[in-house]
Motif scaffolding. Structure first.
Motif, PDB file in Angstrom:
ATOM      1  N   TYR A  96     -19.033   5.881   4.812  1.00 14.60           N
ATOM      2  CA  TYR A  96     -17.848   5.082   4.470  1.00 14.60           C
ATOM      3  C   TYR A  96     -17.304   4.429   5.739  1.00 14.60           C
ATOM      4  N   SER A  97     -16.672   3.276   5.571  1.00 14.57           N
ATOM      5  CA  SER A  97     -16.159   2.572   6.749  1.00 14.57           C
ATOM      6  C   SER A  97     -14.862   3.182   7.259  1.00 14.57           C
ATOM      7  N   SER A  98     -14.162   3.934   6.409  1.00 13.79           N
ATOM      8  CA  SER A  98     -12.918   4.576   6.836  1.00 13.79           C
ATOM      9  C   SER A  98     -12.599   5.754   5.927  1.00 13.79           C
ATOM     10  N   VAL A  99     -11.689   6.600   6.398  1.00  8.37           N
ATOM     11  CA  VAL A  99     -11.245   7.728   5.558  1.00  8.37           C
ATOM     12  C   VAL A  99     -10.526   7.179   4.337  1.00  8.37           C
ATOM     13  N   ASP A 100      -9.745   6.113   4.536  1.00  8.48           N
ATOM     14  CA  ASP A 100      -9.017   5.503   3.411  1.00  8.48           C
ATOM     15  C   ASP A 100      -9.988   5.121   2.284  1.00  8.48           C
ATOM     16  N   GLU A 101     -11.089   4.474   2.684  1.00  8.36           N
ATOM     17  CA  GLU A 101     -12.066   4.029   1.679  1.00  8.36           C
ATOM     18  C   GLU A 101     -12.664   5.237   0.958  1.00  8.36           C
ATOM     19  N   PHE A 102     -12.961   6.273   1.722  1.00  3.65           N
ATOM     20  CA  PHE A 102     -13.554   7.491   1.145  1.00  3.65           C
ATOM     21  C   PHE A 102     -12.584   8.155   0.168  1.00  3.65           C
ATOM     22  N   VAL A 103     -11.334   8.293   0.587  1.00  3.61           N
ATOM     23  CA  VAL A 103     -10.331   8.947  -0.267  1.00  3.61           C
ATOM     24  C   VAL A 103     -10.100   8.127  -1.541  1.00  3.61           C
ATOM     25  N   ALA A 104     -10.049   6.816  -1.384  1.00  2.62           N
ATOM     26  CA  ALA A 104      -9.842   5.958  -2.556  1.00  2.62           C
ATOM     27  C   ALA A 104     -11.004   6.136  -3.542  1.00  2.62           C
ATOM     28  N   HIS A 105     -12.220   6.209  -3.001  1.00  2.00           N
ATOM     29  CA  HIS A 105     -13.388   6.386  -3.865  1.00  2.00           C
ATOM     30  C   HIS A 105     -13.351   7.739  -4.587  1.00  2.00           C
ATOM     31  N   CYS A 106     -12.954   8.783  -3.853  1.00  5.17           N
ATOM     32  CA  CYS A 106     -12.849  10.118  -4.464  1.00  5.17           C
ATOM     33  C   CYS A 106     -11.831  10.101  -5.605  1.00  5.17           C
ATOM     34  N   LEU A 107     -10.693   9.459  -5.343  1.00  5.78           N
ATOM     35  CA  LEU A 107      -9.649   9.413  -6.368  1.00  5.78           C
ATOM     36  C   LEU A 107     -10.123   8.639  -7.598  1.00  5.78           C
ATOM     37  N   GLU A 108     -10.786   7.513  -7.357  1.00 12.44           N
ATOM     38  CA  GLU A 108     -11.281   6.707  -8.492  1.00 12.44           C
ATOM     39  C   GLU A 108     -12.265   7.514  -9.340  1.00 12.44           C
ATOM     40  N   SER A 109     -13.151   8.227  -8.667  1.00 14.43           N
ATOM     41  CA  SER A 109     -14.149   9.035  -9.397  1.00 14.43           C
ATOM     42  C   SER A 109     -13.472  10.119 -10.222  1.00 14.43           C
ATOM     43  N   GLU A 110     -12.499  10.777  -9.617  1.00 13.24           N
ATOM     44  CA  GLU A 110     -11.832  11.873 -10.305  1.00 13.24           C
ATOM     45  C   GLU A 110     -10.997  11.355 -11.485  1.00 13.24           C
ATOM     46  N   MET A 127       0.836  -1.207   0.000  1.00 20.10           N
ATOM     47  CA  MET A 127       0.000   0.000   0.000  1.00 20.10           C
ATOM     48  C   MET A 127       0.870   1.257   0.000  1.00 20.10           C
ATOM     49  N   SER A 128       0.505   2.217  -0.823  1.00 19.51           N
ATOM     50  CA  SER A 128       1.231   3.487  -0.838  1.00 19.51           C
ATOM     51  C   SER A 128       0.536   4.467   0.107  1.00 19.51           C
ATOM     52  N   LYS A 129       1.305   5.450   0.589  1.00 19.63           N
ATOM     53  CA  LYS A 129       0.717   6.451   1.483  1.00 19.63           C
ATOM     54  C   LYS A 129       0.751   7.817   0.811  1.00 19.63           C
ATOM     55  N   VAL A 130      -0.248   8.624   1.092  1.00 23.20           N
ATOM     56  CA  VAL A 130      -0.320   9.983   0.552  1.00 23.20           C
ATOM     57  C   VAL A 130      -0.422  10.939   1.735  1.00 23.20           C
ATOM     58  N   THR A 131       0.291  12.050   1.661  1.00 22.81           N
ATOM     59  CA  THR A 131       0.244  13.026   2.748  1.00 22.81           C
ATOM     60  C   THR A 131      -0.738  14.143   2.401  1.00 22.81           C
ATOM     61  N   ILE A 132      -1.633  14.438   3.328  1.00 22.58           N
ATOM     62  CA  ILE A 132      -2.542  15.577   3.110  1.00 22.58           C
ATOM     63  C   ILE A 132      -2.542  16.470   4.358  1.00 22.58           C
ATOM     64  N   GLU A 133      -2.963  17.701   4.166  1.00 22.35           N
ATOM     65  CA  GLU A 133      -3.013  18.679   5.260  1.00 22.35           C
ATOM     66  C   GLU A 133      -3.966  18.189   6.359  1.00 22.35           C
ATOM     67  N   PRO A 134      -3.652  18.432   7.631  1.00 22.74           N
ATOM     68  CA  PRO A 134      -4.539  17.998   8.737  1.00 22.74           C
ATOM     69  C   PRO A 134      -5.971  18.498   8.591  1.00 22.74           C
ATOM     70  N   ASN A 135      -6.118  19.758   8.170  1.00 20.02           N
ATOM     71  CA  ASN A 135      -7.481  20.302   8.013  1.00 20.02           C
ATOM     72  C   ASN A 135      -8.278  19.529   6.969  1.00 20.02           C
ATOM     73  N   LEU A 136      -7.598  19.211   5.870  1.00 22.64           N
ATOM     74  CA  LEU A 136      -8.264  18.465   4.800  1.00 22.64           C
ATOM     75  C   LEU A 136      -8.610  17.052   5.292  1.00 22.64           C
ATOM     76  N   TYR A 137      -7.703  16.483   6.084  1.00 23.39           N
ATOM     77  CA  TYR A 137      -7.962  15.149   6.631  1.00 23.39           C
ATOM     78  C   TYR A 137      -9.210  15.170   7.520  1.00 23.39           C
ATOM     79  N   GLU A 138      -9.310  16.201   8.357  1.00 22.69           N
ATOM     80  CA  GLU A 138     -10.476  16.313   9.248  1.00 22.69           C
ATOM     81  C   GLU A 138     -11.771  16.447   8.449  1.00 22.69           C
ATOM     82  N   SER A 139     -11.708  17.271   7.393  1.00 22.82           N
ATOM     83  CA  SER A 139     -12.900  17.436   6.536  1.00 22.82           C
ATOM     84  C   SER A 139     -13.262  16.105   5.894  1.00 22.82           C
ATOM     85  N   ALA A 140     -12.237  15.400   5.417  1.00 25.95           N
ATOM     86  CA  ALA A 140     -12.467  14.107   4.759  1.00 25.95           C
ATOM     87  C   ALA A 140     -13.068  13.111   5.752  1.00 25.95           C
ATOM     88  N   LYS A 141     -12.583  13.158   6.981  1.00 23.07           N
ATOM     89  CA  LYS A 141     -13.076  12.245   8.010  1.00 23.07           C
ATOM     90  C   LYS A 141     -14.566  12.481   8.279  1.00 23.07           C
TER      91      LYS A 141
END
Lengths: 61, 201
Positions: free
Chosen positions: A23-37, A1-15
């Motif tokens: 979503y079951s986790s922030v990871d799942e949500f972020v992965a879905h956002c990336l796939e859509s984009e 698995m690769s890791k991506v760094t994001i700003e704490p504020n953005l992480y909180e918003s994503a959470k």
């Protein structure tokens, strides 16, 4: 698995967004956002190439 | 706008849109509809040429629909041709019956490339273009399913050429019109399309 760094504020918003959307986790949500984009960009690029071809053929102005 | 005069076969105000990729048989479909008695909307700006010996049956305003769709209500109960990429611009203020032409993408692309050579214009790399068309058609298919104002009948070009009678009846039923199926079928000249395919290989 690769890791991506994001700003704490953005992480909180994503959470928060992930929780709200069920979503079951922030990871799942972020992965879905990336796939859509990525899918959106792929379609945009493909349809831009289609438009160029159609312009060349005289079917688009 | 000039409309070819058709018989009184229109029973509703739905707009008939003939669509698909260029070189997928959209002009043939327009000729069939015209023969069958549907009023087709065309301005004859783009006239017949070696790529389309029987004419394109296009309406120039269609190309600008993204900027101006004010002409659309005048086409209720009639048919016009619109390439697939422009369908996204059709406003949800009307009801549409879309005849979507489907043809082997390889055949479509080879025909387009031959046309581009005749026009002395450059073509994108073959494999790249095929992939772009695949993505576009897949996306459009999903998008069409979200539009309750659009009903779609997919017509295979190959079936149209090989079984014009069967397909004409199918099209007439889909449109809910009493079209002259025999006259529709007579628009198909198998020899012309056989020659076209041979010249593309």
């Amino acid at each position: 698995m690769s890791k991506v760094t994001i700003e704490p504020n953005l992480y909180e918003s994503a959470k928060k967004a992930a929780e709200l959307a069920g979503y079951s986790s922030v990871d799942e949500f972020v992965a879905h956002c990336l796939e859509s984009e990525i899918r959106r960009l792929k379609v945009e690029s493909a349809e831009s190439q289609v438009a160029d071809q159609l312009r060349g053929l005289g079917y688009l102005n | 706008m000039s409309d070819s005069k058709g018989m009184d076969v229109t029973s509703n105000n739905d707009i008939i849109v003939v669509s698909g990729l260029p070189r997928s048989g959209t002009s043939l479909m327009m000729q069939m509809l015209q023969n069958g008695g549907v009023e087709v909307v065309t301005d004859q700006v783009r006239t017949a040429d070696p790529d389309n010996p029987l004419g394109y049956l296009e309406y120039e305003a269609v190309k600008e629909i993204g900027k101006d769709a004010s002409w659309l209500p005048q086409t209720r109960g009639k048919a016009f041709k619109m390439i697939s990429l422009l369908i996204y611009h059709l406003p949800p203020t009307e009801r549409y019956r879309i005849l979507f032409m489907e043809r082997d993408p390889e055949e479509v692309l080879r025909s387009q490339e031959a046309m581009l050579r005749r026009l002395k214009r450059s073509a994108a790399p073959h494999a790249e273009m095929l992939e772009s068309y695949r993505i576009h058609l897949e996306h459009l298919d999903a998008w069409l399913k979200t539009r309750s104002d659009m009903t779609v009948l997919r017509v295979e070009y190959k079936n149209l050429v090989e079984q014009p009678g069967v397909q004409s009846k199918r099209i007439s039923d889909f449109l809910g019109l009493s079209l002259d199926v025999d006259r529709m079928s007579s628009a198909v000249d198998p020899a012309l399309y056989r020659n076209r395919n041979q010249s593309m290989t």
